[in-house]
Design an enzyme around this catalytic site. Structure first.
Site, PDB file in Angstrom:
ATOM      1  CE1 TYR A 188      33.679  32.356  38.580  1.00 20.07           C
ATOM      2  CE2 TYR A 188      33.398  32.248  36.192  1.00 20.07           C
ATOM      3  CZ  TYR A 188      32.859  32.316  37.463  1.00 20.07           C
ATOM      4  OH  TYR A 188      31.490  32.326  37.628  1.00 20.07           O
ATOM      5  CB  THR A 237      29.468  29.826  35.641  1.00 17.78           C
ATOM      6  OG1 THR A 237      29.748  30.262  34.330  1.00 17.78           O
ATOM      7  CG2 THR A 237      30.715  29.098  36.139  1.00 17.78           C
ATOM      8  CG  ASP A 238      27.535  29.740  30.542  1.00 15.32           C
ATOM      9  OD1 ASP A 238      28.387  30.338  31.225  1.00 15.32           O
ATOM     10  OD2 ASP A 238      26.922  30.285  29.600  1.00 15.32           O
ATOM     11  CD  GLU A 239      32.666  32.210  32.376  1.00 15.54           C
ATOM     12  OE1 GLU A 239      33.895  32.128  32.466  1.00 15.54           O
ATOM     13  OE2 GLU A 239      32.036  33.261  32.612  1.00 15.54           O
ATOM     14  CE  LYS A 286      30.832  29.022  40.564  1.00 15.71           C
ATOM     15  NZ  LYS A 286      30.209  29.473  41.852  1.00 15.71           N
TER      16      LYS A 286
HETATM   17  P1  NAD Z   1      29.830  38.849  42.631  1.00 13.89           P
HETATM   18  O1  NAD Z   1      31.313  38.828  42.453  1.00 13.89           O
HETATM   19  O2  NAD Z   1      29.073  40.068  42.225  1.00 13.89           O
HETATM   20  O3  NAD Z   1      29.449  38.557  44.163  1.00 13.89           O
HETATM   21  C1  NAD Z   1      30.127  37.593  44.940  1.00 13.89           C
HETATM   22  C2  NAD Z   1      29.842  37.884  46.387  1.00 13.89           C
HETATM   23  O4  NAD Z   1      30.508  36.885  47.182  1.00 13.89           O
HETATM   24  C3  NAD Z   1      30.364  39.250  46.856  1.00 13.89           C
HETATM   25  O5  NAD Z   1      29.391  39.896  47.626  1.00 13.89           O
HETATM   26  C4  NAD Z   1      31.579  38.894  47.711  1.00 13.89           C
HETATM   27  O6  NAD Z   1      31.810  39.833  48.744  1.00 13.89           O
HETATM   28  C5  NAD Z   1      31.187  37.528  48.245  1.00 13.89           C
HETATM   29  N1  NAD Z   1      32.358  36.708  48.608  1.00 13.89           N
HETATM   30  C6  NAD Z   1      33.452  36.492  47.858  1.00 13.89           C
HETATM   31  N2  NAD Z   1      34.322  35.717  48.534  1.00 13.89           N
HETATM   32  C7  NAD Z   1      33.730  35.420  49.716  1.00 13.89           C
HETATM   33  C8  NAD Z   1      34.129  34.663  50.847  1.00 13.89           C
HETATM   34  N3  NAD Z   1      35.317  34.042  50.904  1.00 13.89           N
HETATM   35  N4  NAD Z   1      33.282  34.581  51.912  1.00 13.89           N
HETATM   36  C9  NAD Z   1      32.077  35.214  51.886  1.00 13.89           C
HETATM   37  N5  NAD Z   1      31.661  35.969  50.860  1.00 13.89           N
HETATM   38  C10 NAD Z   1      32.483  36.061  49.783  1.00 13.89           C
HETATM   39  O7  NAD Z   1      29.309  37.555  41.867  1.00 13.89           O
HETATM   40  P2  NAD Z   1      27.922  37.324  41.129  1.00 13.89           P
HETATM   41  O8  NAD Z   1      28.040  37.790  39.735  1.00 13.89           O
HETATM   42  O9  NAD Z   1      26.827  37.810  41.990  1.00 13.89           O
HETATM   43  O10 NAD Z   1      27.901  35.734  41.086  1.00 13.89           O
HETATM   44  C11 NAD Z   1      27.377  34.978  42.166  1.00 13.89           C
HETATM   45  C12 NAD Z   1      27.548  33.499  41.861  1.00 13.89           C
HETATM   46  O11 NAD Z   1      26.863  33.183  40.654  1.00 13.89           O
HETATM   47  C13 NAD Z   1      28.994  33.075  41.663  1.00 13.89           C
HETATM   48  O12 NAD Z   1      29.171  31.826  42.272  1.00 13.89           O
HETATM   49  C14 NAD Z   1      29.156  32.953  40.154  1.00 13.89           C
HETATM   50  O13 NAD Z   1      30.082  31.954  39.835  1.00 13.89           O
HETATM   51  C15 NAD Z   1      27.757  32.543  39.758  1.00 13.89           C
HETATM   52  N6  NAD Z   1      27.363  32.969  38.402  1.00 13.89           N
HETATM   53  C16 NAD Z   1      27.431  34.278  38.034  1.00 13.89           C
HETATM   54  C17 NAD Z   1      27.026  34.654  36.750  1.00 13.89           C
HETATM   55  C18 NAD Z   1      27.062  36.098  36.307  1.00 13.89           C
HETATM   56  O14 NAD Z   1      26.826  36.367  35.123  1.00 13.89           O
HETATM   57  N7  NAD Z   1      27.310  37.057  37.179  1.00 13.89           N
HETATM   58  C19 NAD Z   1      26.561  33.697  35.845  1.00 13.89           C
HETATM   59  C20 NAD Z   1      26.501  32.351  36.268  1.00 13.89           C
HETATM   60  C21 NAD Z   1      26.892  32.007  37.550  1.00 13.89           C
END
Ligand code: NAD
Length: 344
Positions: free
Chosen positions: A155, A130-132, A159
């Site tokens: 969080y 993430t950009d965070e 990351k």
């Molecule tokens: P989300 O919370 O919607 O999904 C996360 C998934 O991971 C869920 O299905 C959850 O069940 C699974 N999970 C969590 N802990 C787990 C574990 N211990 N073992 C197996 N599965 C596990 O998140 P998202 O928004 O889809 O984000 C996905 C990734 O992208 C993350 O790493 C997040 O940091 C990164 N990201 C998200 C955004 C955003 O805007 N949503 C932006 C930049 C980066």
């Protein structure tokens, strides 16, 4: 390519899986997800009968289980998305964030390192971050790949720690990893705790719409399908050991995003303009709330030829349509809940 997608039942993961499963070079697509509150197996129901697809309910905190999957499925490529991802939850209860985001990533790296030992070529590990991790910006400037890491929340710190681990595996072992740092995504399949679905949900339930502080915090918003396109390019043509910033060049104040959603939902429901804006309530700011994020995506555009193709207003409206349809389908299947839904 025998692709493992961790967290494939979550928001971005579901969109990744639905898109990549149709690509001919993906011979096998395996999802590992332990189905926390954010993961929904039904997101992947449509793929149940697809012989190239497999869902495995496993936890990345369990190293042996991950190693078994790597070996039995002969995984060649990984898109690592599994994470605890909600900043507010990380403030309430940070422990899971360290266990999943840091230790879980470490387990995956170790499982891949042993499964791929001595044959790095034709293997790739894309770590989605993430950009965070870069912390907060003032009114000017944007994050580049060389910006200093300065995370503000448990969080973003977890990351950041996982990014450093992934990078250290490249430096120490020549491990074939790439890191991506993306801005805020919006689109279908997001958990209803997150800002966009939450605002839509609260409008439909005639509840207040909470906005942190004065609503002036700025985020860069990217449609999730643009993110998926970038991840596919990085997986195929990204340079090992590099990181790529991905963003929509689309900075919006939180309050402006919320009012846009209110207006688009009102339009779709045939309500008077301004109807839902009245439900906006400012609430005490989140502790450590970053003021502004902005992403410079020049590198992924110039080196890999990626560009953002979805126009914001249109993609936001499509997103709203998706949540409205989902809500209406749900309510027509549940008389009990019908009482809660107020569409006038
Ligand atoms: P989300 O919370 O919607 O999904 C996360 C998934 O991971 C869920 O299905 C959850 O069940 C699974 N999970 C969590 N802990 C787990 C574990 N211990 N073992 C197996 N599965 C596990 O998140 P998202 O928004 O889809 O984000 C996905 C990734 O992208 C993350 O790493 C997040 O940091 C990164 N990201 C998200 C955004 C955003 O805007 N949503 C932006 C930049 C980066």
């Amino acid at each position: 390519m025998r692709l493992l997608v961790t967290g494939g039942a979550g928001f971005i993961g579901t969109n990744v899986v639905h898109q990549l499963i149709s690509y001919p070079s993906v011979e096998r697509l395996v999802v590992i997800d332990c189905l926390t509150y954010a993961g929904k197996k039904e997101n992947l129901d449509l793929l149940k009968s697809n012989k190239r697809f497999k869902f495995i309910k496993e936890d990345i905190r369990d190293k042996q289980a991950i190693t078994n999957v790597m070996e039995t499925e002969q995984i060649t490529h990984v898109i690592h998305l599994a994470a605890e991802s909600h900043v507010d939850r990380s403030i309430e209860s940070p422990c899971n964030f360290i266990e999943t985001n840091v230790l879980g990533t470490f387990n995956l790296l170790e499982s891949c390192r042993s499964a791929w030992a001595g044959k790095w070529e034709n293997h790739k590990f894309v770590h989605v971050s993430t950009d965070e991790v870069f912390g907060s910006l003032g009114r000017e400037g944007s994050f580049t790949e060389t910006s200093r890491y300065k995370p503000s929340s448990p969080y973003s710190a977890s990351k950041a720690a996982s990014d450093h681990l992934v990078n250290s595996y490249y430096i120490t072992y020549g491990f074939p990893s790439i890191i991506t740092n993306c801005s805020n995504n919006y689109g279908p399949f997001q958990n209803k705790e997150k800002l966009v679905p939450k605002v839509i949900d609260n409008i439909l339930l005639n509840k207040d719409i909470p906005v942190y502080g004065n609503g002036n915090n700025v985020r860069d918003w990217l449609f999730v399908k643009d993110h998926v396109n970038a991840l596919w390019l990085v997986l195929n043509t990204g340079e090992i050991g590099q990181s790529y910033n991905i963003g929509g060049d689309n900075e919006i104040k939180n309050i402006d995003l919320v009012t846009s959603i209110c207006d688009l939902v009102d339009k779709r429901l045939g309500r008077l303009n301004g109807y839902s804006r009245n439900r906006i309530k400012y609430v005490s700011d989140r502790p450590g709330h970053d003021f502004r994020y902005a992403i410079n995506s020049d590198k992924v555009q110039e080196e890999l030829g990626w560009k953002c193709v979805y126009e914001f207003e249109l993609a936001l409206d499509l997103t709203i349509e998706w949540y409205l349809r989902k809500k209406i389908n749900k309510f027509t299947h549940s008389n009990r809940k019908k009482k809660e839904l107020v569409i006038e």
